[in-house]
Scaffold this active site. Structure first.
Site, short mmCIF file in Angstrom:
data_model
loop_
_atom_site.label_atom_id
_atom_site.label_comp_id
_atom_site.label_asym_id
_atom_site.label_seq_id
_atom_site.Cartn_x
_atom_site.Cartn_y
_atom_site.Cartn_z
N CYS A 159 12.70 -7.51 -11.88
CA CYS A 159 13.12 -8.09 -10.60
C CYS A 159 14.63 -7.89 -10.47
O CYS A 159 15.42 -8.64 -11.04
CB CYS A 159 12.76 -9.58 -10.57
SG CYS A 159 13.11 -10.39 -9.01
N CYS A 353 11.36 -5.63 2.28
CA CYS A 353 12.33 -6.46 1.56
C CYS A 353 13.63 -6.58 2.34
O CYS A 353 14.12 -5.61 2.92
CB CYS A 353 12.63 -5.87 0.18
SG CYS A 353 11.28 -6.06 -0.98
#
Length: 424
Positions: A159, A353
């Site tokens: 991440c 995103c």
């Protein structure tokens, strides 16, 4: 009458409960199990960590909202899963039976894999709102006595977006305070290059992120493996493209935030046929575990192999819309099984995103997220910062109203070719 148990009340678990409720029969029951009574909007944690958001703004008690939809909630958490018996052992020792289980727990944060890493060591975290609150208190102390900053991600991390976000948000906050000139910043990452993101890049992410970091005077070390963290000092080994150590760095810091690698939670770790060696849930193309056919998994807890082999290990991220596509596929597949049919729904794993820079940001669309892709688009602008703020409010409202995907959202995204399910 079927009983479906969902482990987790986060970005995967809450939409999972709402989508299942909309598809299942009136006699079917759903129970959400979590070790916390609240939902918090994880993407806002970087703002909390510089005190741009309060905890109350991104968190709410889940039980009342689930109850409005006729969904039960148990806050005892899961101690151990017993899939051979179709039971979850809860944190208080009770056993909970299920007909179908959906694992949406998120990860265990592997701070312990590096000495001195994490909130119990010498670095901050934005992985959980509790960590972000602690990071915010440390930020206030840092502002009073600024010095070097080290930010980034540890080896094995999957991440990377929040690490980039937090680097740029810190930069923005420091510039607003007119003390940026007193804070040297270094970004440390196992990625082979800036903008890799665990995804071999998206569009022109390498050029755009490198340019953004140069513009903000943020130095970086790629192919980095953190060896040890001490009070005010991080020891980092930089590797070459063949994986050999190229240089050793001793980085001083007055403030540091590093994202850790992830593992599976203790409740499922080591169950043969259910998890891989890291404890992530093994799934087939329908989000279903190959051995235990009545167990599905969505979100960060799912086992996905790295996109490519890198000199220092990196993982593949599971982003918000990608998780939502897993949720939709799982809901439809459980419905099909209850109707006596074989599962047929497959998630697209498409990704949308928004990464905030504090006063601007970057956005990307990857269809699907894992390459090769049909669409790979990347853009930067002040509009992204505003869009991220709006999305926070919008998603929180959805979770309170109990609507996973309002009809207008579905058709707007469909118009752009962004779908949750693959064509059958």
């Amino acid at each position: 009458m079927a009983h479906i148990v969902i482990l987790g009340a986060g970005i995967g678990g809450m939409p999972m409960a709402y989508e299942l409720k909309a598809l299942l029969g009136a006699d079917d029951r759903i129970t959400v199990v979590s070790n916390t009574s609240t939902f918090h909007f994880v993407p806002s944690n970087p703002w909390v960590a510089v005190n741009w958001r309060t905890r109350d703004a991104i968190e709410f008690e889940v039980a009342p909202y689930l109850a409005r939809k006729g969904i039960a909630f148990d806050g005892a958490g899961a101690k151990r899963l017993h899939p051979e018996r179709n039971q979850v052992e809860l944190g208080d020792g009770r056993m909970l039976d299920y007909d179908f289980l959906v694992i949406a727990t998120g990860p265990k944060l592997a701070f312990d894999e590096i000495e001195g890493l994490g909130p119990d060591g010498y670095t901050q975290s934005v992985c959980h709102v509790d960590h972000a609150i602690t990071a915010g208190a440390a930020w206030d102390k840092f502002i009073a006595a600024p010095g070097p900053v080290v930010v980034g991600a540890a080896q094995g991390a999957s991440c990377f977006g929040p690490a980039y976000e937090f680097a740029f948000i810190m930069d923005t906050d420091l510039r607003k305070r007119k003390i940026r000139d007193r804070v040297p910043m270094t970004y440390v990452t196992p990625e082979p290059y800036i903008g890799h993101l665990g995804l071999s890049g998206v569009g022109d992410s390498k050029t755009m992120l490198e340019s953004a970091m140069r513009e903000r005077h943020i130095k970086w070390i790629c192919n980095a493996k953190i060896l040890k963290v001490e009070d005010g000092k991080m020891l980092v080994a930089e590797h070459d493209e063949n994986g050999a150590v190229k240089k050793q760095h001793e980085l001083p810091f007055a403030y540091s935030m590093v994202l850790p690698a992830f593992k599976g939670i203790d409740a499922v770790f080591g169950i043969e046929g259910l998890t891989n060696p890291r404890g992530f849930i093994l799934i087939d193309e329908h989000q279903r575990n190959p051995r235990f056919k009545n167990i599905y998994a969505v979100g960060v807890c799912v086992a996905i192999p790295p996109v490519e082999v890198t000199p220092v290990p990196t993982g593949a991220p599971k982003t918000g819309y990608m998780i939502e596509s897993m949720v939709t596929a799982t809901a439809h597949n459980i419905q099909e099984e209850l109707l006596g049919r074989e599962p047929s729904a497959k998630a697209t794993w498409n990704a949308i995103c928004l990464a905030d820079f504090g006063d601007s940001g970057i956005a990307f669309v990857a269809l699907p997220q894992i390459p090769p892709r049909n669409v790979s688009w990347f853009a930067e602008g002040k509009w992204v910062h505003l869009a991220k703020i709006a999305f926070e409010k919008y998603f929180m409202r959805k979770m309170k109203k109990g609507t996973s995907e309002p009809i207008y959202e579905k058709y707007v995204l469909k118009a752009f070719g962004i779908l949750k399910l693959k064509d059958k």
